[in-house]
Design a protein around this motif. Structure first.
Motif, PDB file in Angstrom:
ATOM      1  N   MET A  20      32.602 -10.071  26.761  1.00 49.27           N
ATOM      2  CA  MET A  20      31.848 -10.790  25.714  1.00 49.27           C
ATOM      3  C   MET A  20      32.713 -10.923  24.403  1.00 49.27           C
ATOM      4  SD  MET A  20      28.053 -11.247  23.777  1.00 49.27           S
ATOM      5  CE  MET A  20      27.405 -10.710  25.270  1.00 49.27           C
ATOM      6  N   PRO A  21      33.633 -11.762  23.940  1.00 49.76           N
ATOM      7  CA  PRO A  21      34.453 -11.906  22.838  1.00 49.76           C
ATOM      8  C   PRO A  21      33.594 -11.702  21.515  1.00 49.76           C
ATOM      9  CG  PRO A  21      34.930 -13.638  24.215  1.00 49.76           C
ATOM     10  CD  PRO A  21      33.665 -13.011  24.908  1.00 49.76           C
ATOM     11  N   ASN A  22      34.086 -10.988  20.776  1.00 50.27           N
ATOM     12  CA  ASN A  22      33.432 -10.714  19.482  1.00 50.27           C
ATOM     13  C   ASN A  22      32.284  -9.989  19.513  1.00 50.27           C
ATOM     14  OD1 ASN A  22      35.684 -11.618  18.118  1.00 50.27           O
ATOM     15  ND2 ASN A  22      34.838 -13.825  18.608  1.00 50.27           N
ATOM     16  N   ALA A  23      31.828  -9.142  20.725  1.00 49.99           N
ATOM     17  CA  ALA A  23      30.505  -8.573  20.728  1.00 49.99           C
ATOM     18  C   ALA A  23      30.497  -7.350  19.866  1.00 49.99           C
ATOM     19  CB  ALA A  23      30.401  -8.126  22.152  1.00 49.99           C
ATOM     20  N   PRO A  24      29.401  -6.826  19.403  1.00 51.75           N
ATOM     21  CA  PRO A  24      29.666  -5.603  18.348  1.00 51.75           C
ATOM     22  C   PRO A  24      30.048  -4.409  19.329  1.00 51.75           C
ATOM     23  CG  PRO A  24      27.317  -6.582  18.759  1.00 51.75           C
ATOM     24  CD  PRO A  24      28.099  -7.548  19.514  1.00 51.75           C
ATOM     25  N   ILE A  25      30.807  -3.350  18.528  1.00 52.76           N
ATOM     26  CA  ILE A  25      31.125  -2.226  19.228  1.00 52.76           C
ATOM     27  C   ILE A  25      30.214  -1.304  19.296  1.00 52.76           C
ATOM     28  CG2 ILE A  25      33.691  -2.987  18.936  1.00 52.76           C
ATOM     29  CD1 ILE A  25      33.701  -0.844  16.754  1.00 52.76           C
ATOM     30  N   SER A  26      29.197  -1.344  18.239  1.00 51.11           N
ATOM     31  CA  SER A  26      28.073  -0.421  18.016  1.00 51.11           C
ATOM     32  C   SER A  26      26.703  -0.886  17.385  1.00 51.11           C
ATOM     33  CB  SER A  26      28.543   0.646  17.218  1.00 51.11           C
ATOM     34  OG  SER A  26      27.616   1.612  16.803  1.00 51.11           O
ATOM     35  N   ARG A  27      25.620  -0.461  17.897  1.00 54.34           N
ATOM     36  CA  ARG A  27      24.481  -0.777  17.322  1.00 54.34           C
ATOM     37  C   ARG A  27      24.287  -0.412  15.951  1.00 54.34           C
ATOM     38  NH1 ARG A  27      20.165  -0.813  20.209  1.00 54.34           N
ATOM     39  NH2 ARG A  27      21.165  -0.237  22.238  1.00 54.34           N
ATOM     40  N   PHE A  28      25.272   0.635  15.341  1.00 49.80           N
ATOM     41  CA  PHE A  28      25.083   1.344  14.221  1.00 49.80           C
ATOM     42  C   PHE A  28      26.223   0.366  13.352  1.00 49.80           C
ATOM     43  CE2 PHE A  28      22.477   4.020  16.382  1.00 49.80           C
ATOM     44  CZ  PHE A  28      21.582   4.557  15.449  1.00 49.80           C
ATOM     45  N   PRO A  29      26.128   0.687  11.911  1.00 47.70           N
ATOM     46  CA  PRO A  29      27.205   0.007  11.145  1.00 47.70           C
ATOM     47  C   PRO A  29      28.497   0.721  11.213  1.00 47.70           C
ATOM     48  CG  PRO A  29      25.189   0.648   9.812  1.00 47.70           C
ATOM     49  CD  PRO A  29      25.167   1.030  11.306  1.00 47.70           C
ATOM     50  N   VAL A  30      29.560  -0.015  11.331  1.00 46.35           N
ATOM     51  CA  VAL A  30      30.941   0.429  11.554  1.00 46.35           C
ATOM     52  C   VAL A  30      31.474   0.249   9.970  1.00 46.35           C
ATOM     53  CG1 VAL A  30      33.301   0.027  12.561  1.00 46.35           C
ATOM     54  CG2 VAL A  30      31.093  -0.384  13.887  1.00 46.35           C
ATOM     55  N   PRO A  31      31.685   1.207   9.301  1.00 47.81           N
ATOM     56  CA  PRO A  31      31.979   1.223   7.832  1.00 47.81           C
ATOM     57  C   PRO A  31      33.549   0.287   7.808  1.00 47.81           C
ATOM     58  CG  PRO A  31      32.382   3.529   8.900  1.00 47.81           C
ATOM     59  CD  PRO A  31      31.966   2.543   9.918  1.00 47.81           C
ATOM     60  N   ASP A  32      33.534  -0.344   6.780  1.00 44.95           N
ATOM     61  CA  ASP A  32      34.767  -1.156   6.256  1.00 44.95           C
ATOM     62  C   ASP A  32      36.009   0.000   6.106  1.00 44.95           C
ATOM     63  OD1 ASP A  32      36.759  -2.060   4.159  1.00 44.95           O
ATOM     64  OD2 ASP A  32      35.596  -3.950   4.525  1.00 44.95           O
ATOM     65  N   PRO A  33      37.197  -0.153   6.786  1.00 44.84           N
ATOM     66  CA  PRO A  33      38.222   0.405   6.517  1.00 44.84           C
ATOM     67  C   PRO A  33      38.566   1.089   5.057  1.00 44.84           C
ATOM     68  CG  PRO A  33      39.073  -1.064   8.096  1.00 44.84           C
ATOM     69  CD  PRO A  33      37.542  -1.615   7.340  1.00 44.84           C
ATOM     70  N   LYS A  34      38.256   0.380   3.983  1.00 47.47           N
ATOM     71  CA  LYS A  34      38.274   0.701   2.615  1.00 47.47           C
ATOM     72  C   LYS A  34      37.340   1.937   2.367  1.00 47.47           C
ATOM     73  CE  LYS A  34      39.490  -4.039   1.486  1.00 47.47           C
ATOM     74  NZ  LYS A  34      38.643  -5.137   1.794  1.00 47.47           N
ATOM     75  N   ALA A  35      36.359   2.026   3.198  1.00 56.59           N
ATOM     76  CA  ALA A  35      35.217   2.963   2.887  1.00 56.59           C
ATOM     77  C   ALA A  35      35.551   4.451   3.524  1.00 56.59           C
ATOM     78  CB  ALA A  35      33.798   2.442   3.183  1.00 56.59           C
ATOM     79  N   TRP A  36      36.679   4.333   4.318  1.00 54.40           N
ATOM     80  CA  TRP A  36      36.966   5.562   5.142  1.00 54.40           C
ATOM     81  C   TRP A  36      37.540   6.478   4.028  1.00 54.40           C
ATOM     82  CZ3 TRP A  36      40.686   2.783   9.006  1.00 54.40           C
ATOM     83  CH2 TRP A  36      39.871   2.262   9.931  1.00 54.40           C
ATOM     84  N   PRO A  37      36.951   7.796   4.319  1.00 56.88           N
ATOM     85  CA  PRO A  37      37.772   9.106   3.554  1.00 56.88           C
ATOM     86  C   PRO A  37      39.263   8.990   3.841  1.00 56.88           C
ATOM     87  CG  PRO A  37      35.757   9.761   4.491  1.00 56.88           C
ATOM     88  CD  PRO A  37      35.810   8.452   4.991  1.00 56.88           C
ATOM     89  N   ASP A  38      40.024   9.511   3.041  1.00 57.81           N
ATOM     90  CA  ASP A  38      41.441   9.625   3.133  1.00 57.81           C
ATOM     91  C   ASP A  38      41.831  10.340   4.467  1.00 57.81           C
ATOM     92  OD1 ASP A  38      41.873   7.963   0.829  1.00 57.81           O
ATOM     93  OD2 ASP A  38      42.227  10.009  -0.371  1.00 57.81           O
ATOM     94  N   ASP A  39      41.130  11.529   4.674  1.00 61.60           N
ATOM     95  CA  ASP A  39      41.820  12.160   6.063  1.00 61.60           C
ATOM     96  C   ASP A  39      41.285  11.198   7.275  1.00 61.60           C
ATOM     97  OD1 ASP A  39      38.888  12.630   5.334  1.00 61.60           O
ATOM     98  OD2 ASP A  39      38.814  14.358   6.835  1.00 61.60           O
ATOM     99  N   ILE A  40      40.368  10.768   7.283  1.00 59.72           N
ATOM    100  CA  ILE A  40      39.849   9.892   8.366  1.00 59.72           C
ATOM    101  C   ILE A  40      40.748   8.757   8.660  1.00 59.72           C
ATOM    102  CG2 ILE A  40      37.961   8.284   9.307  1.00 59.72           C
ATOM    103  CD1 ILE A  40      35.989  10.573   8.314  1.00 59.72           C
ATOM    104  N   ARG A  41      41.130   8.067   7.513  1.00 61.08           N
ATOM    105  CA  ARG A  41      41.842   6.911   7.617  1.00 61.08           C
ATOM    106  C   ARG A  41      43.248   7.289   7.854  1.00 61.08           C
ATOM    107  NH1 ARG A  41      41.606   5.614   2.736  1.00 61.08           N
ATOM    108  NH2 ARG A  41      40.162   3.747   2.893  1.00 61.08           N
TER     109      ARG A  41
END
Length: 194
Positions: A1-22
């Motif tokens: 299914m195109p554009n289906a969510p990848i998780s039932r929990f929130p997926v953080p915006d890349p801008k919110a990732w800590p530097d090491d995780i980014r």
């Protein structure tokens, strides 16, 4: 299914990732050509992301008596028992690539006893599936069986640790409804476009 969510929990915006995780996610993207959804979904909990991937590296990339392909066989076989779509699909792709065999992951996921693998590898998966399904029954005979196939006790620890770690991973992937990336389905089956 195109554009289906990848998780039932929130997926953080890349801008919110800590530097090491980014940095970690960008490194994986550079190497794979895409970001596996496990990285995106676990970024929801940065401390757990760090712990998860540290243990993943310790188990899956170490030197020892198991090849990288054999480690992936354990993941695929036990993830199938745990009905984890994400891990069967994602690690099945990695298994196909490591073993250069487009059929192997499907065989191992459905019935390792019928798979085109060695007797040694079947013994390894027999032990892994016992750890997966009835670890309380593991005893001396199980270690003796592994030794007969050339595995050391340290190898047995690795088999059990991979099984246990992915038991956690399987359960969390199922709970959060982590969707496999579409890219995984063709990896190791279709030649890379270059």
């Amino acid at each position: 299914m195109p554009n289906a969510p990848i998780s039932r929990f929130p997926v953080p915006d890349p801008k919110a990732w800590p530097d090491d995780i980014r940095a970690r996610i960008l490194e994986v993207q550079e190497k794979a050509g895409f970001v596996p959804n496990v990285f995106l979904t676990l970024a929801h909990r940065p401390d757990e992301f760090r712990a998860f991937f540290a243990y993943h590296v310790a188990l899956m990339l170490k030197e020892g008596g198991l090849t990288k392909g054999e480690r992936e066989m354990i993941v695929v076989a036990t993830s199938a028992v745990n009905q984890c779509l994400y891990c069967v699909v994602a690690h099945g792709a990695i298994l196909r690539i490591y073993e250069k065999n487009a059929l192997l992951a499907d065989q191992v996921a459905v019935n390792y006893r019928k798979a085109d693998i060695t007797g040694r590898q079947k013994a390894m998966l027999q032990f892994a599936l016992k750890v997966c399904s009835s670890s309380g029954d593991i005893g001396d005979a199980d270690f003796a069986m592994l030794r007969e196939h050339g595995f050391s006790d340290e190898d047995a620890w690795d088999i059990a640790a991979i099984t246990a770690f992915f038991g956690l991973s399987n359960r969390m992937a199922n709970v959060i409804s982590m969707r496999p990336n579409d890219e995984f389905y063709s990896m190791g089956r279709v030649p890379k476009q270059g």
